[in-house]
Design a protein around this motif. Structure first.
Motif, short mmCIF file in Angstrom:
data_model
loop_
_atom_site.label_atom_id
_atom_site.label_comp_id
_atom_site.label_asym_id
_atom_site.label_seq_id
_atom_site.Cartn_x
_atom_site.Cartn_y
_atom_site.Cartn_z
N TYR A 1 0.84 -1.20 0.00
CA TYR A 1 0.00 0.00 0.00
C TYR A 1 0.88 1.25 0.00
CZ TYR A 1 -3.77 3.16 1.44
OH TYR A 1 -4.69 4.18 1.50
N LEU A 2 1.88 1.27 0.87
CA LEU A 2 2.79 2.41 0.96
C LEU A 2 3.52 2.63 -0.37
CD1 LEU A 2 4.53 4.51 2.58
CD2 LEU A 2 6.06 2.59 3.11
N MET B 1 3.23 5.85 -2.79
CA MET B 1 4.39 6.74 -2.92
C MET B 1 4.89 6.81 -4.37
SD MET B 1 4.88 8.29 -0.16
CE MET B 1 3.09 8.23 0.01
N ALA B 2 4.44 5.92 -5.22
CA ALA B 2 4.85 5.96 -6.63
C ALA B 2 4.39 7.25 -7.31
CB ALA B 2 4.29 4.75 -7.38
N ILE B 3 3.42 7.94 -6.71
CA ILE B 3 2.98 9.19 -7.33
C ILE B 3 4.04 10.28 -7.19
CG2 ILE B 3 1.84 10.26 -5.32
CD1 ILE B 3 -0.45 11.00 -7.30
N MET B 4 4.94 10.15 -6.21
CA MET B 4 5.96 11.18 -6.01
C MET B 4 6.91 11.31 -7.21
SD MET B 4 5.19 12.71 -3.29
CE MET B 4 6.68 13.70 -3.16
N PRO B 5 7.53 10.23 -7.70
CA PRO B 5 8.36 10.40 -8.89
C PRO B 5 7.56 10.81 -10.12
CG PRO B 5 8.23 8.08 -8.27
CD PRO B 5 7.66 8.86 -7.14
N LEU B 6 6.27 10.44 -10.18
CA LEU B 6 5.45 10.89 -11.30
C LEU B 6 5.27 12.40 -11.26
CD1 LEU B 6 2.67 8.14 -11.47
CD2 LEU B 6 4.56 8.50 -13.07
N ILE B 7 5.02 12.94 -10.07
CA ILE B 7 4.91 14.39 -9.94
C ILE B 7 6.24 15.05 -10.26
CG2 ILE B 7 4.57 16.27 -8.28
CD1 ILE B 7 2.48 14.52 -6.89
N VAL C 1 11.83 7.79 -2.43
CA VAL C 1 12.29 7.43 -1.08
C VAL C 1 11.92 8.52 -0.08
CG1 VAL C 1 14.30 6.87 0.33
CG2 VAL C 1 14.13 5.98 -1.99
N ASN C 2 12.03 9.78 -0.49
CA ASN C 2 11.66 10.86 0.42
C ASN C 2 10.17 10.84 0.75
OD1 ASN C 2 14.13 11.97 0.99
ND2 ASN C 2 14.03 13.54 -0.58
N GLY C 3 9.36 10.41 -0.20
CA GLY C 3 7.94 10.23 0.09
C GLY C 3 7.74 9.21 1.19
N CYS C 4 8.52 8.12 1.15
CA CYS C 4 8.45 7.11 2.20
C CYS C 4 8.95 7.66 3.53
CB CYS C 4 9.28 5.88 1.81
SG CYS C 4 8.65 4.99 0.36
N VAL C 5 10.00 8.49 3.49
CA VAL C 5 10.51 9.11 4.73
C VAL C 5 9.41 9.94 5.39
CG1 VAL C 5 12.12 10.85 5.63
CG2 VAL C 5 12.93 9.11 4.02
#
Length: 301
Positions: A146-147, A151-157, A185-189
């Motif tokens: 789920y995480l 969080m995959a949307i972060m590199p897309l943005i 990774v920063n999105g996960c942080v």
């Protein structure tokens, strides 16, 4: 009444005092890194204005989608939130989200019309996230997946934001993938850091990473994410010619974060929980500031 309610809503659910500086640095750094990696001059101010506007609107749309997706859980487990307690209606928040869509499209189109295609890709992923990819129960039973899927949307943005520079210029630099990975990774942080709680902060029915893994394991996983983020920052620094800045300043920041994680693991108090959340935000802010602006500052001296 409505303006007052909206002001309270933003303070609780989309705090501008924290969001504006972070997204200003995030969007500007993305454009700057793209140019630095390709050895190109920075684009005009319009790219930075469009990038900031798009970032702000997209993150607001993500908040709106969360409000819609999580409404039933909020009513049941978090009735103190603005919509369940009746401060503002879901309809009003959804209306604001819908109204922001053409503004986002205009901001991207006004700078470079082909950016609309990348914006459409971000919106498609956001829609899939909101629908929990058509398998909400299956996905929620797998918190790590789920995480990662969210969080995959972060590199897309970030692909969209960096494209403010590389799409008009003819293409991305090869090493740009390092910066996109850093965003993931920063999105996960950020996400893990804000859900590592003290035992007395846990809410029945609400998932947290401290509840899933326990404070010690959760802190260890978060610290590992920070370390990975630092490694990617060093890679970005090598690609932009400031590797020593990323090693020294980034390393100092990473060590400070790891100390905060160790303190939380040893005594998961509310104060330690707040320090860890603050460390997550400051680390991400520092990462983008170093990645995007260190090459410019170094050249000045």
């Amino acid at each position: 009444m409505i303006p007052a309610a909206l002001w309270t809503y933003q303070k609780e659910r989309f705090p501008l005092v924290r969001t504006v500086p972070l997204l200003a640095v995030f969007s500007a750094a993305s454009i700057s890194v793209s140019a630095e990696m390709a050895g190109r001059p920075l684009p005009g101010w319009g790219a930075f204005a469009a990038g900031f506007a798009v970032a702000m609107l997209l993150f607001f749309q993500m908040r709106v989608c969360d409000e819609y997706k999580d409404l039933e859980d909020d009513k049941r487990y978090r009735p103190d939130r603005p919509i369940p307690r009746g401060l503002i209606s879901l309809r009003a928040v959804l209306s604001l989200g819908l109204a922001s869509l053409p503004l986002t499209a205009f901001a991207a189109w006004a700078w470079h019309p082909p950016l609309i295609w990348l914006l459409g890709g971000v919106w498609l992923w956001l829609a899939a996230m909101t629908a929990e990819f058509g398998a909400p129960e299956w996905l929620k039973a797998r918190p790590v997946l789920y995480l990662l899927s969210h969080m995959a949307i972060m590199p897309l943005i970030d692909l969209l934001l960096t494209a403010m520079e590389w799409l008009p210029a003819g293409g991305p630099a090869f090493w740009l993938w390092l910066f996109l990975a850093l965003s993931f990774v920063n999105g996960c942080v950020l996400e893990i850091g804000r859900k590592l709680w003290a035992p007395q902060s846990e809410i029945a029915g609400v998932e947290s990473y401290s509840g899933l893994w326990g404070p010690k394991k959760g802190a260890l996983i978060w610290a590992a994410c920070v370390a990975l983020s630092w490694g990617l920052l060093v890679g970005v620094g090598a690609a932009t010619g400031v590797v020593w800045v990323a090693v020294l300043l980034g390393g100092a920041g990473a060590l400070w974060c790891i100390r905060a994680a160790a303190a939380y693991a040893a005594a998961p108090t509310i104060a330690a929980q707040k320090r860890l959340d603050m460390a997550a935000g400051l680390w991400v802010f520092a990462c983008y500031a170093l990645a995007g602006f260190a090459p410019l500052i170094v050249r000045m001296f």
